[in-house]
Design a protein around this motif. Structure first.
Motif, PDB file in Angstrom:
ATOM      1  N   ALA A 169     -13.437  -7.940  12.178  1.00 24.11           N
ATOM      2  CA  ALA A 169     -14.565  -8.871  12.292  1.00 24.11           C
ATOM      3  C   ALA A 169     -14.433  -9.849  13.456  1.00 24.11           C
ATOM      4  CB  ALA A 169     -14.730  -9.647  10.990  1.00 24.11           C
ATOM      5  N   HIS A 170     -13.215 -10.273  13.773  1.00 22.54           N
ATOM      6  CA  HIS A 170     -13.065 -11.336  14.769  1.00 22.54           C
ATOM      7  C   HIS A 170     -12.345 -10.919  16.042  1.00 22.54           C
ATOM      8  CE1 HIS A 170     -13.221 -13.564  10.816  1.00 22.54           C
ATOM      9  NE2 HIS A 170     -14.275 -14.005  11.437  1.00 22.54           N
ATOM     10  N   ASN A 171     -11.985  -9.655  16.171  1.00 26.67           N
ATOM     11  CA  ASN A 171     -11.234  -9.307  17.372  1.00 26.67           C
ATOM     12  C   ASN A 171     -11.918  -8.248  18.221  1.00 26.67           C
ATOM     13  OD1 ASN A 171     -10.753  -6.904  16.055  1.00 26.67           O
ATOM     14  ND2 ASN A 171      -8.526  -7.143  15.962  1.00 26.67           N
ATOM     15  N   GLY A 172     -13.240  -8.133  18.043  1.00 25.64           N
ATOM     16  CA  GLY A 172     -13.993  -7.166  18.833  1.00 25.64           C
ATOM     17  C   GLY A 172     -13.865  -7.401  20.324  1.00 25.64           C
ATOM     18  N   TYR A 173     -13.638  -8.653  20.700  1.00 24.88           N
ATOM     19  CA  TYR A 173     -13.498  -8.978  22.132  1.00 24.88           C
ATOM     20  C   TYR A 173     -12.330  -8.221  22.761  1.00 24.88           C
ATOM     21  CZ  TYR A 173      -9.471 -11.837  20.967  1.00 24.88           C
ATOM     22  OH  TYR A 173      -8.248 -12.261  20.528  1.00 24.88           O
ATOM     23  N   LYS A 174     -11.359  -7.814  21.928  1.00 32.56           N
ATOM     24  CA  LYS A 174     -10.170  -7.166  22.483  1.00 32.56           C
ATOM     25  C   LYS A 174     -10.502  -5.794  23.076  1.00 32.56           C
ATOM     26  CE  LYS A 174      -6.433  -9.328  19.864  1.00 32.56           C
ATOM     27  NZ  LYS A 174      -5.080  -9.135  19.331  1.00 32.56           N
ATOM     28  N   VAL A 175     -11.601  -5.205  22.649  1.00 34.83           N
ATOM     29  CA  VAL A 175     -11.931  -3.876  23.174  1.00 34.83           C
ATOM     30  C   VAL A 175     -12.329  -3.988  24.649  1.00 34.83           C
ATOM     31  CG1 VAL A 175     -13.349  -1.827  22.884  1.00 34.83           C
ATOM     32  CG2 VAL A 175     -12.665  -3.149  20.881  1.00 34.83           C
ATOM     33  N   GLU A 176     -13.301  -4.860  24.931  1.00 33.98           N
ATOM     34  CA  GLU A 176     -13.710  -5.061  26.331  1.00 33.98           C
ATOM     35  C   GLU A 176     -12.577  -5.687  27.132  1.00 33.98           C
ATOM     36  OE1 GLU A 176     -16.343  -3.971  27.803  1.00 33.98           O
ATOM     37  OE2 GLU A 176     -15.950  -4.954  29.737  1.00 33.98           O
ATOM     38  N   LEU A 177     -11.902  -6.630  26.514  1.00 40.16           N
ATOM     39  CA  LEU A 177     -10.786  -7.290  27.197  1.00 40.16           C
ATOM     40  C   LEU A 177      -9.698  -6.276  27.524  1.00 40.16           C
ATOM     41  CD1 LEU A 177      -9.458  -9.894  28.187  1.00 40.16           C
ATOM     42  CD2 LEU A 177      -8.597 -10.273  25.886  1.00 40.16           C
ATOM     43  N   GLY A 178      -9.454  -5.368  26.606  1.00 43.71           N
ATOM     44  CA  GLY A 178      -8.446  -4.329  26.828  1.00 43.71           C
ATOM     45  C   GLY A 178      -8.798  -3.459  28.019  1.00 43.71           C
ATOM     46  N   LYS A 179     -10.084  -3.071  28.083  1.00 47.02           N
ATOM     47  CA  LYS A 179     -10.526  -2.241  29.216  1.00 47.02           C
ATOM     48  C   LYS A 179     -10.276  -2.963  30.524  1.00 47.02           C
ATOM     49  CE  LYS A 179     -14.410  -0.151  26.835  1.00 47.02           C
ATOM     50  NZ  LYS A 179     -15.829  -0.371  26.645  1.00 47.02           N
ATOM     51  N   ARG A 180     -10.732  -4.202  30.584  1.00 49.68           N
ATOM     52  CA  ARG A 180     -10.628  -4.951  31.838  1.00 49.68           C
ATOM     53  C   ARG A 180      -9.171  -5.245  32.177  1.00 49.68           C
ATOM     54  NH1 ARG A 180     -15.570  -9.327  31.742  1.00 49.68           N
ATOM     55  NH2 ARG A 180     -17.061  -8.035  30.590  1.00 49.68           N
ATOM     56  N   ALA A 181      -8.362  -5.494  31.135  1.00 51.83           N
ATOM     57  CA  ALA A 181      -6.947  -5.794  31.389  1.00 51.83           C
ATOM     58  C   ALA A 181      -6.239  -4.574  31.952  1.00 51.83           C
ATOM     59  CB  ALA A 181      -6.270  -6.261  30.100  1.00 51.83           C
ATOM     60  N   ILE A 182      -6.561  -3.401  31.431  1.00 49.58           N
ATOM     61  CA  ILE A 182      -5.965  -2.177  31.975  1.00 49.58           C
ATOM     62  C   ILE A 182      -6.355  -2.019  33.437  1.00 49.58           C
ATOM     63  CG2 ILE A 182      -6.007   0.349  31.892  1.00 49.58           C
ATOM     64  CD1 ILE A 182      -6.295   0.143  28.848  1.00 49.58           C
ATOM     65  N   VAL A 183      -7.629  -2.205  33.720  1.00 42.60           N
ATOM     66  CA  VAL A 183      -8.104  -2.047  35.099  1.00 42.60           C
ATOM     67  C   VAL A 183      -7.424  -3.049  36.021  1.00 42.60           C
ATOM     68  CG1 VAL A 183     -10.098  -2.212  36.628  1.00 42.60           C
ATOM     69  CG2 VAL A 183     -10.318  -1.062  34.425  1.00 42.60           C
ATOM     70  N   ARG A 184      -7.395  -4.298  35.600  1.00 41.69           N
ATOM     71  CA  ARG A 184      -6.814  -5.310  36.477  1.00 41.69           C
ATOM     72  C   ARG A 184      -5.325  -5.100  36.688  1.00 41.69           C
ATOM     73  NH1 ARG A 184      -8.068 -11.638  35.986  1.00 41.69           N
ATOM     74  NH2 ARG A 184     -10.151 -10.800  36.268  1.00 41.69           N
ATOM     75  N   ALA A 185      -4.628  -4.738  35.598  1.00 43.18           N
ATOM     76  CA  ALA A 185      -3.189  -4.503  35.742  1.00 43.18           C
ATOM     77  C   ALA A 185      -2.929  -3.369  36.713  1.00 43.18           C
ATOM     78  CB  ALA A 185      -2.570  -4.204  34.385  1.00 43.18           C
ATOM     79  N   LEU A 186      -3.744  -2.325  36.637  1.00 42.45           N
ATOM     80  CA  LEU A 186      -3.575  -1.185  37.552  1.00 42.45           C
ATOM     81  C   LEU A 186      -3.926  -1.578  38.981  1.00 42.45           C
ATOM     82  CD1 LEU A 186      -4.969   1.669  35.285  1.00 42.45           C
ATOM     83  CD2 LEU A 186      -2.640   1.495  36.199  1.00 42.45           C
ATOM     84  N   LEU A 187      -4.983  -2.360  39.142  1.00 42.19           N
ATOM     85  CA  LEU A 187      -5.346  -2.810  40.483  1.00 42.19           C
ATOM     86  C   LEU A 187      -4.206  -3.616  41.096  1.00 42.19           C
ATOM     87  CD1 LEU A 187      -9.072  -3.881  39.977  1.00 42.19           C
ATOM     88  CD2 LEU A 187      -8.254  -2.037  41.459  1.00 42.19           C
ATOM     89  N   ARG A 188      -3.594  -4.450  40.291  1.00 45.50           N
ATOM     90  CA  ARG A 188      -2.513  -5.275  40.805  1.00 45.50           C
ATOM     91  C   ARG A 188      -1.266  -4.443  41.062  1.00 45.50           C
ATOM     92  NH1 ARG A 188      -3.630 -11.012  37.865  1.00 45.50           N
ATOM     93  NH2 ARG A 188      -5.538 -11.422  39.034  1.00 45.50           N
ATOM     94  N   ALA A 189      -1.023  -3.496  40.164  1.00 42.48           N
ATOM     95  CA  ALA A 189       0.130  -2.612  40.383  1.00 42.48           C
ATOM     96  C   ALA A 189      -0.078  -1.820  41.670  1.00 42.48           C
ATOM     97  CB  ALA A 189       0.292  -1.668  39.202  1.00 42.48           C
ATOM     98  N   ASN A 190      -1.325  -1.494  41.922  1.00 43.53           N
ATOM     99  CA  ASN A 190      -1.668  -0.709  43.117  1.00 43.53           C
ATOM    100  C   ASN A 190      -1.649  -1.551  44.379  1.00 43.53           C
ATOM    101  OD1 ASN A 190      -2.491   1.743  44.316  1.00 43.53           O
ATOM    102  ND2 ASN A 190      -4.610   1.019  44.398  1.00 43.53           N
ATOM    103  N   GLY A 191      -1.587  -2.873  44.199  1.00 43.59           N
ATOM    104  CA  GLY A 191      -1.579  -3.744  45.354  1.00 43.59           C
ATOM    105  C   GLY A 191      -2.961  -4.019  45.915  1.00 43.59           C
ATOM    106  N   THR A 192      -3.973  -3.567  45.169  1.00 46.89           N
ATOM    107  CA  THR A 192      -5.337  -3.734  45.659  1.00 46.89           C
ATOM    108  C   THR A 192      -5.850  -5.160  45.480  1.00 46.89           C
ATOM    109  OG1 THR A 192      -5.642  -1.606  44.600  1.00 46.89           O
ATOM    110  CG2 THR A 192      -7.547  -2.525  45.727  1.00 46.89           C
ATOM    111  N   VAL A 193      -5.351  -5.812  44.407  1.00 50.90           N
ATOM    112  CA  VAL A 193      -5.864  -7.150  44.114  1.00 50.90           C
ATOM    113  C   VAL A 193      -4.739  -8.168  44.250  1.00 50.90           C
ATOM    114  CG1 VAL A 193      -6.791  -8.643  42.305  1.00 50.90           C
ATOM    115  CG2 VAL A 193      -7.695  -6.362  42.602  1.00 50.90           C
TER     116      VAL A 193
END
Lengths: 328, 317
Positions: free
Chosen positions: A304-328
């Motif tokens: 009921a209260h942690n639905g935000y983690k789904v979108e947050l999870g997607k974006r966190a994966i993307v951002r972590a990969l971008l940073r690992a890639n040196g793009t960001v």
């Protein structure tokens, strides 16, 4: 805190033997989790066996990889030259955890064994199947903002709080454990922590009396392109709402291999296998990162209260990969 | 402008960073005893049984105060039954989550804490409402007499106004959590009470204690040298100073009682959950109208749970 006997072990065998002959005894490392829980009556012990004198603090090369003593302090481990240079993902993860004071006290073994911070687990007035089997799960229908979106059961929706464990999951660590029989058992990190299923009282697959001696990491690979992203309410001294440990092995722009592990989302560190599969052999682009993230988060089952983690999870994966890639 | 934007040496700076500044729970007194609060485990209902026998036998325990044995010390609140101000240990009724239901006094803090876990309590639970937004219909104005009456004709002005703003605001609960937890050290000598407390209003506390224990104000000595952060949470008299003074009087030893960090979340006032709806408009030229927000907030100080409704009113400016 119920009264207990304090015993100090000088060898690992002695520690294991003492615990085995006292059915309600507990190992004591830095005490940064266990003692708090004992003060609040969440945990209790007839005897505490202090491990801090054991010679299990070494961090050395081994089999091309590294062996990390279970009794080494978190801070010493994160700052050790071998870890900083060869496993920087682990350093990055460990330094995001807790506070400097806690990192100076906490042991690596204890870090793996620390218990959930679920508010229902901590409050002895509230139902919790992990603390008191059969009493119910207060978080499931209660306040579950910080709880699991993967792998939960109807008995428990808690998450594992360790950042170190997430990096170890990404790096395919193996946990070396001394058994009461005197043998050594090797547990791959993926099999160390459990999903709650019907027995949330068991956080991991250790049998009573087994002692973690060391953590082994395979020969280093992901030393160039790595990043640990920890999303939380405060910028320090707070647990992850969602965290991602990401590492890439690149051949030009092509992803040869990838490791993705998430924290704050399950009862154990969550290896994002779906995302990893979707990335191997692909070009390291934001679009591909996002597609992979979508694939992984598809299996998320929010409460009921942690639905935000789904979108947050997607974006966190993307951002972590971008940073690992040196793009960001 | 001489001081703004410049680093300033604080008069108490060195004392504070070297530990020389003494806070309420840091005064060493000989023969000191320690109090520990046991809090209710339900938000609303009554205590149906309270058994302290095992706790009383625990090592180091001196006394355990509950609604069953605590002297009825506190004066009747002004306004009689209409004033729902909370007094600790007065009755078996539970009116908020984390309400103090027992004070254990022992030789050491750890002994008091342990014994508090041995106190056995059963409750008859009533339905509680803790989500403000589900209870908006039952909101009522708490201080109708003090509110200025409405002025002007807002509805027609708003309908005709060329410039309007309408907004809804949600301000969640915020717990202050200063570094220094609330707490006090108290002792009696020759009928005079000395209390080291974390207070933002020492005269008010003095008068409150004088009233409570029926002693002249000159016989109450309130000492607050430093406050380790309060942000308003020590402006009113919190429920613990009278309890600490009571304990010291009854066990005839100085008593120190300090909140744990967990106690801090229900042990003093905090910023309440607030919902506001606001409408503003203005006409052409300089004539402006303002609709002071109609809103609702959970009226929370440690002494009770009431809801207040700020009446919307119109003012032409």
């Amino acid at each position: 805190m119920t009264p207990f006997n304090y015993l100090r072990a000088t060898t690992a065998e002695e520690a294991v033997e003492t615990i085995s002959s006292h059915p309600q005894a507990r190992y004591l490392g830095g005490g940064t989790n266990l003692l708090d829980l004992m003060k609040d009556n969440v945990e209790s012990a007839s005897d505490l066996v202090d491990l801090t004198q054991l010679p299990l603090t070494e961090i050395t090369e081994r089999n091309g990889g590294v062996s990390i003593g279970a009794l080494a302090k978190n801070s010493d481990t994160a700052n050790h030259e071998l870890i900083r240079t060869r496993y920087p993902l682990l350093t990055h993860a460990m330094l995001a955890a807790a506070s400097a004071q806690i990192r100076n006290m906490a042991t690596n073994g204890g870090n793996l064994l620390q218990r959930t911070r679920c508010g229902y687990f901590y409050d002895t007035a509230l139902p919790c199947n992990k603390r008191a089997p059969g009493t119910g799960c207060g978080a499931r229908e209660g306040l579950n903002r910080t709880h699991a979106i993967f792998g939960a059961s109807d008995k428990c929706v808690a998450v594992h709080p360790s950042d170190m464990a997430v990096a170890l999951a990404a790096l395919d660590a193996k946990i070396h454990v001394l058994t009461p029989k005197g043998t050594v058992r090797v547990i791959p990190i993926a099999d160390f922590h459990r999903l709650p299923e019907d027995h949330p009282e068991a956080d991991n697959t250790l049998q009573y009396g087994e002692l973690i001696e060391r953590i082994e990491l395979p020969p280093p690979r992901f030393t160039e392109n790595y990043y640990c992203l920890k999303v939380r309410d405060r910028t320090s001294y707070a647990f992850a709402l969602v965290s991602v440990a990401a590492a890439l092995e690149l051949d030009g722009k092509m992803i040869k291999d990838v490791r993705l592990a998430m924290g704050g989302v399950a009862h154990k560190p969550w290896r994002a296998h779906q995302a990893e599969k979707a990335l191997i052999g692909k070009e390291a682009t934001e679009h591909n990162f996002a597609t992979a993230a979508e694939a992984e988060m598809k299996a998320a089952r929010p409460l009921a209260h942690n639905g935000y983690k789904v979108e947050l999870g997607k974006r966190a994966i993307v951002r972590a990969l971008l940073r690992a890639n040196g793009t960001v | 402008m001489r001081y703004i934007g410049k680093e300033m040496r604080r008069v108490d700076g060195i004392a504070k960073v070297t530990g020389r500044a003494k806070y309420a729970a840091e005064f060493e007194l000989s023969n000191l005893a320690y109090g520990y609060l046991k809090l209710s485990e339900i938000a609303k209902g009554t205590i149906t049984s309270l058994d302290t026998r095992e706790a009383e036998k625990a090592p180091g325990v001196l006394r355990i105060f509950t609604h069953l044995n605590a002297p009825k010390l506190f004066p009747a609140p002004p306004g009689g039954a209409d004033n729902k101000e909370f007094r600790p240990l007065m009755s078996p009724n539970i009116v908020f989550n984390g309400q103090p239901i027992a004070v254990v006094v022992a030789d050491t803090f750890e002994q008091a804490r342990y014994a508090s876990q041995l106190v056995k309590v059963t409750y008859s639970r009533q339905k509680s409402v803790t989500d403000l937004r589900t209870a908006l219909d039952s909101a009522r104005e708490t201080n109708a007499q003090k509110s200025p009456p409405p002025r002007g004709h807002f509805a027609s002005a708003y309908a005709a106004a060329p410039f309007k703003v309408e907004q809804e605001y949600n301000i969640p609960v915020e717990h202050h959590n200063p570094i220094e937890p609330h707490g006090a050290t108290a002792f009696w000598e020759d009928g005079k009470l000395t209390i080291f407390d974390k207070s933002q209003n020492v005269y008010q506390l003095r008068d409150y204690l004088s009233n409570t224990f029926k002693i002249a104000p000159e016989y109450v000595n309130v000492i607050t040298l430093f406050v380790g952060g309060a942000f308003g949470s020590s402006l009113s008299v919190n429920y613990y100073p009278p309890l600490v003074a009571l304990a010291a009087r009854e066990v005839e030893r100085p008593v120190r009682l300090v909140y744990t960090r967990r106690h801090m979340f229900t042990g003093h006032g905090y910023r309440p959950d607030t919902w506001q709806k606001s409408r503003h408009c203005r006409g052409q030229g300089w004539k402006a109208y303002c609709y002071i927000p109609s809103g609702c907030h959970q009226h929370i100080n440690v002494r009770g749970l009431l809801r207040g409704l700020l009446q919307g009113r119109a003012d032409s400016l």
